[in-house]
Design an enzyme around this catalytic site. Sequence first.
Site, PDB file in Angstrom:
ATOM      1  N   ILE A   1      31.507  -2.514 -20.556  1.00  9.83           N
ATOM      2  CA  ILE A   1      32.298  -3.324 -21.494  1.00  9.83           C
ATOM      3  C   ILE A   1      31.850  -3.068 -22.937  1.00  9.83           C
ATOM      4  O   ILE A   1      32.655  -3.094 -23.869  1.00  9.83           O
ATOM      5  CB  ILE A   1      32.213  -4.822 -21.111  1.00  9.83           C
TER       6      ILE A   1
ATOM      7  N   SER B   1       0.696  -7.526  11.716  1.00 11.15           N
ATOM      8  CA  SER B   1       0.636  -8.380  10.526  1.00 11.15           C
ATOM      9  C   SER B   1      -0.045  -9.722  10.802  1.00 11.15           C
ATOM     10  O   SER B   1      -0.440 -10.424   9.882  1.00 11.15           O
ATOM     11  CB  SER B   1       2.033  -8.598   9.942  1.00 11.15           C
TER      12      SER B   1
ATOM     13  N   GLN C   1      43.683  -6.845 -19.546  1.00  9.71           N
ATOM     14  CA  GLN C   1      43.352  -7.439 -18.241  1.00  9.71           C
ATOM     15  C   GLN C   1      42.194  -6.706 -17.547  1.00  9.71           C
ATOM     16  O   GLN C   1      41.369  -7.322 -16.871  1.00  9.71           O
ATOM     17  CB  GLN C   1      44.595  -7.385 -17.347  1.00  9.71           C
TER      18      GLN C   1
ATOM     19  N   TRP D   1       1.439  -0.781  -6.444  1.00  8.02           N
ATOM     20  CA  TRP D   1       2.526  -1.600  -7.011  1.00  8.02           C
ATOM     21  C   TRP D   1       2.080  -2.997  -7.382  1.00  8.02           C
ATOM     22  O   TRP D   1       2.901  -3.911  -7.399  1.00  8.02           O
ATOM     23  CB  TRP D   1       3.700  -1.731  -6.040  1.00  8.02           C
TER      24      TRP D   1
ATOM     25  N   GLY E   1      30.872  -0.210 -23.971  1.00  6.45           N
ATOM     26  CA  GLY E   1      31.160   1.191 -24.294  1.00  6.45           C
ATOM     27  C   GLY E   1      29.908   1.920 -24.749  1.00  6.45           C
ATOM     28  O   GLY E   1      28.820   1.706 -24.192  1.00  6.45           O
ATOM     29  N   GLY E   2      30.050   2.760 -25.776  1.00  5.23           N
ATOM     30  CA  GLY E   2      28.915   3.552 -26.271  1.00  5.23           C
ATOM     31  C   GLY E   2      27.738   2.672 -26.670  1.00  5.23           C
ATOM     32  O   GLY E   2      26.575   3.007 -26.403  1.00  5.23           O
TER      33      GLY E   2
ATOM     34  N   GLU F   1       9.713  -7.816  -3.321  1.00  5.93           N
ATOM     35  CA  GLU F   1       9.825  -8.978  -2.404  1.00  5.93           C
ATOM     36  C   GLU F   1      10.804  -8.689  -1.255  1.00  5.93           C
ATOM     37  O   GLU F   1      11.538  -9.562  -0.813  1.00  5.93           O
ATOM     38  CB  GLU F   1      10.271 -10.226  -3.175  1.00  5.93           C
TER      39      GLU F   1
ATOM     40  N   GLU G   1       0.857  -1.195   0.000  1.00  6.81           N
ATOM     41  CA  GLU G   1       0.000   0.000   0.000  1.00  6.81           C
ATOM     42  C   GLU G   1       0.889   1.239   0.000  1.00  6.81           C
ATOM     43  O   GLU G   1       2.080   1.144   0.333  1.00  6.81           O
ATOM     44  CB  GLU G   1      -0.886   0.006   1.257  1.00  6.81           C
TER      45      GLU G   1
HETATM   46  C1  LIG Z   1       7.642  -3.114 -10.311  1.00  3.89           C
HETATM   47  C2  LIG Z   1       7.117  -3.477  -8.973  1.00  3.89           C
HETATM   48  C3  LIG Z   1       6.275  -4.564  -8.841  1.00  3.89           C
HETATM   49  C4  LIG Z   1       5.747  -4.891  -7.591  1.00  3.89           C
HETATM   50  N1  LIG Z   1       4.842  -5.924  -7.493  1.00  3.89           N
HETATM   51  C5  LIG Z   1       4.163  -6.095  -6.336  1.00  3.89           C
HETATM   52  C6  LIG Z   1       3.060  -6.987  -6.259  1.00  3.89           C
HETATM   53  O1  LIG Z   1       2.724  -7.668  -7.235  1.00  3.89           O
HETATM   54  N2  LIG Z   1       2.356  -7.071  -5.103  1.00  3.89           N
HETATM   55  C7  LIG Z   1       2.700  -6.327  -4.016  1.00  3.89           C
HETATM   56  O2  LIG Z   1       2.015  -6.449  -2.996  1.00  3.89           O
HETATM   57  N3  LIG Z   1       3.749  -5.472  -4.033  1.00  3.89           N
HETATM   58  C8  LIG Z   1       4.474  -5.329  -5.169  1.00  3.89           C
HETATM   59  N4  LIG Z   1       5.526  -4.443  -5.222  1.00  3.89           N
HETATM   60  C9  LIG Z   1       5.849  -3.652  -4.023  1.00  3.89           C
HETATM   61  C10 LIG Z   1       7.225  -3.935  -3.436  1.00  3.89           C
HETATM   62  O3  LIG Z   1       7.251  -5.137  -2.777  1.00  3.89           O
HETATM   63  C11 LIG Z   1       7.593  -2.717  -2.564  1.00  3.89           C
HETATM   64  O4  LIG Z   1       7.903  -1.647  -3.419  1.00  3.89           O
HETATM   65  C12 LIG Z   1       8.730  -3.004  -1.617  1.00  3.89           C
HETATM   66  O5  LIG Z   1       8.327  -3.885  -0.623  1.00  3.89           O
HETATM   67  C13 LIG Z   1       9.281  -1.737  -0.967  1.00  3.89           C
HETATM   68  O6  LIG Z   1       8.274  -0.952  -0.411  1.00  3.89           O
HETATM   69  P1  LIG Z   1       8.209   0.634  -0.722  1.00  3.89           P
HETATM   70  O7  LIG Z   1       8.305   0.774  -2.193  1.00  3.89           O
HETATM   71  O8  LIG Z   1       7.041   1.185  -0.049  1.00  3.89           O
HETATM   72  O9  LIG Z   1       9.538   1.220  -0.105  1.00  3.89           O
HETATM   73  P2  LIG Z   1       9.761   1.690   1.418  1.00  3.89           P
HETATM   74  O10 LIG Z   1       9.368   0.599   2.335  1.00  3.89           O
HETATM   75  O11 LIG Z   1       9.160   3.033   1.612  1.00  3.89           O
HETATM   76  O12 LIG Z   1      11.336   1.829   1.456  1.00  3.89           O
HETATM   77  C14 LIG Z   1      12.025   2.979   0.949  1.00  3.89           C
HETATM   78  C15 LIG Z   1      13.507   2.824   1.264  1.00  3.89           C
HETATM   79  O13 LIG Z   1      13.689   2.775   2.706  1.00  3.89           O
HETATM   80  C16 LIG Z   1      14.380   1.602   3.059  1.00  3.89           C
HETATM   81  N5  LIG Z   1      13.896   1.112   4.355  1.00  3.89           N
HETATM   82  C17 LIG Z   1      12.616   0.956   4.785  1.00  3.89           C
HETATM   83  N6  LIG Z   1      12.579   0.458   6.018  1.00  3.89           N
HETATM   84  C18 LIG Z   1      13.858   0.259   6.401  1.00  3.89           C
HETATM   85  C19 LIG Z   1      14.500  -0.250   7.566  1.00  3.89           C
HETATM   86  N7  LIG Z   1      13.777  -0.683   8.607  1.00  3.89           N
HETATM   87  N8  LIG Z   1      15.843  -0.297   7.586  1.00  3.89           N
HETATM   88  C20 LIG Z   1      16.587   0.137   6.544  1.00  3.89           C
HETATM   89  N9  LIG Z   1      16.048   0.619   5.413  1.00  3.89           N
HETATM   90  C21 LIG Z   1      14.712   0.686   5.336  1.00  3.89           C
HETATM   91  C22 LIG Z   1      14.069   0.609   1.947  1.00  3.89           C
HETATM   92  O14 LIG Z   1      15.027  -0.429   1.893  1.00  3.89           O
HETATM   93  C23 LIG Z   1      14.096   1.506   0.735  1.00  3.89           C
HETATM   94  O15 LIG Z   1      15.410   1.691   0.314  1.00  3.89           O
HETATM   95  C24 LIG Z   1       6.105  -4.134  -6.445  1.00  3.89           C
HETATM   96  C25 LIG Z   1       6.984  -3.048  -6.587  1.00  3.89           C
HETATM   97  C26 LIG Z   1       7.470  -2.706  -7.815  1.00  3.89           C
HETATM   98  C27 LIG Z   1       8.365  -1.498  -7.939  1.00  3.89           C
END
Ligand SMILES: Cc1cc2nc3c(=O)[nH]c(=O)nc-3n(C[C@H](O)[C@H](O)[C@H](O)COP(=O)(O)OP(=O)(O)OC[C@H]3O[C@@H](n4cnc5c(N)ncnc54)[C@H](O)[C@@H]3O)c2cc1C
Length: 408
Positions: A362, A184, A303, A162, A364-365, A388, A131
């Site tokens: 690797i 949860s 290398q 998402w 390049g352009g 995930e 959400e």
């Molecule tokens: C293309 C795409 C497809 C997706 N498909 C699905 C789907 O099919 N179903 C579904 O339910 N979801 C889906 N998602 C959602 C996805 O799982 C979430 O985007 C993800 O879990 C991260 O949540 P957020 O984007 O709200 O980021 P946030 O939770 O807001 O995180 C933002 C940043 O803060 C960091 N952060 C947050 N908390 C902490 C912490 N405690 N410690 C350190 N760093 C932290 C995160 O690592 C990240 O770098 C999808 C997302 C994308 C982009």
Amino acid sequence: MAEFTMELNDEQKEVRDWLHGFAADVIRPAAAEWDEREETPWPVIQEAAKVGIYSLDFYAQQYFDATGLGIPMAMEELFWGDAGIALSIVGTGLAAVGVLANGTEEQIGTWIPQMYGDVNDVKVAAFCSSEPDAGSDVASMRTRAVYDEAKDEWVINGTKTWATNGGIANVHVVVAVVDPDLGSKGHASFIIPPDTPGLSQGQKFQKHGIRASHTAEVVLDDVRVPGSCLLGGKEKLDERLARAREKARKGGERVKNAAMATFEASRPAVGAMAVGTARAAYEVALDYAMTREQFGRPIIDNQGVAFQLADMRTQIDAARLLVWRASRMGVNGKPFTAAEGSMSKLFASETAKKVTAQAIQILGGNGYTREYPVERMHRDAAIYTIFEGTSEIQRLVIARTLSGMPIR
Ligand SMILES: Cc1cc2nc3c(=O)[nH]c(=O)nc-3n(C[C@H](O)[C@H](O)[C@H](O)COP(=O)(O)OP(=O)(O)OC[C@H]3O[C@@H](n4cnc5c(N)ncnc54)[C@H](O)[C@@H]3O)c2cc1C
């Protein structure tokens, strides 16, 4: 547990070669077009359905392979073809697994066939958990499901974001809060049948990568579903909630670990997707380095280039081994005492991001243009460290598992 081996058996090799053929002949040639169109590649999904790759049977066969290598092998080959198209093909499987894991036999038999449709009329499914205010922090979920006892219906309100295939799916699986006091543990999953009033697609996102995969908001406005759409049924939910309330009363910490175990088992599959993208970019880079000449010799003769390729290949192989280990543990019910599932996803996703960036360098352009596929692969690879569970969340889970401490 099946005997330990790092080799695929003959049957698995046959399936791998068949998948590789489909990825090379059907998916890869279509990749650039669907990336540009930013649309679900329905004709490719239909082709996959015709040959049996887009089906529950195929997915289940790999899922229940006792060696644990069925799913990682399949994911690696399909995502080697193209990540966006492959996600459009396997996205339904992710929703179907939610029903397989938590649904009753009747729910599995009723809804999973409707998720896939049939060869002449393919359908997709969506799994909606995230959400706007509940990404990494799943416990902040607000979408609410309230039971209307008089009608034996659940009324669901909220906004999901998402969601892969969100809004275009025939069947949506939606996670909602049924008891706000339990975090949860107060969540439950619901099937939203096709054409249910109140469910609509919100914004469709324009993305950096995996653009052939549809990602959108899903709005739930007084969505009413029959009691039979609660995954697992009401009796099981009531028992689970009662146990969670009891545990919360006693101290709560144990409760979290069960949910973590589920993610541990599903994360290696995402790691395998990342391995597929990384391997694809590495192969393009190796081929290019051996044929591109500068200063009168192939660039791999330097290398500086050769060592990059050596590192790329080493990291890809290491990532695959972590994925295979975790996947094997998951299928055989071994406890993830060091969060091995998260480790595999963390390492493979970071490897894919790094390797695809090196591949651009690797080439390049040429690597920076859409004439060559590594530019797309690099954009695609960025998703693996986000969905995930982000890399930070994987590290958090690993550290918490190792220390047993609630790391904040
Ligand atoms: C293309 C795409 C497809 C997706 N498909 C699905 C789907 O099919 N179903 C579904 O339910 N979801 C889906 N998602 C959602 C996805 O799982 C979430 O985007 C993800 O879990 C991260 O949540 P957020 O984007 O709200 O980021 P946030 O939770 O807001 O995180 C933002 C940043 O803060 C960091 N952060 C947050 N908390 C902490 C912490 N405690 N410690 C350190 N760093 C932290 C995160 O690592 C990240 O770098 C999808 C997302 C994308 C982009």
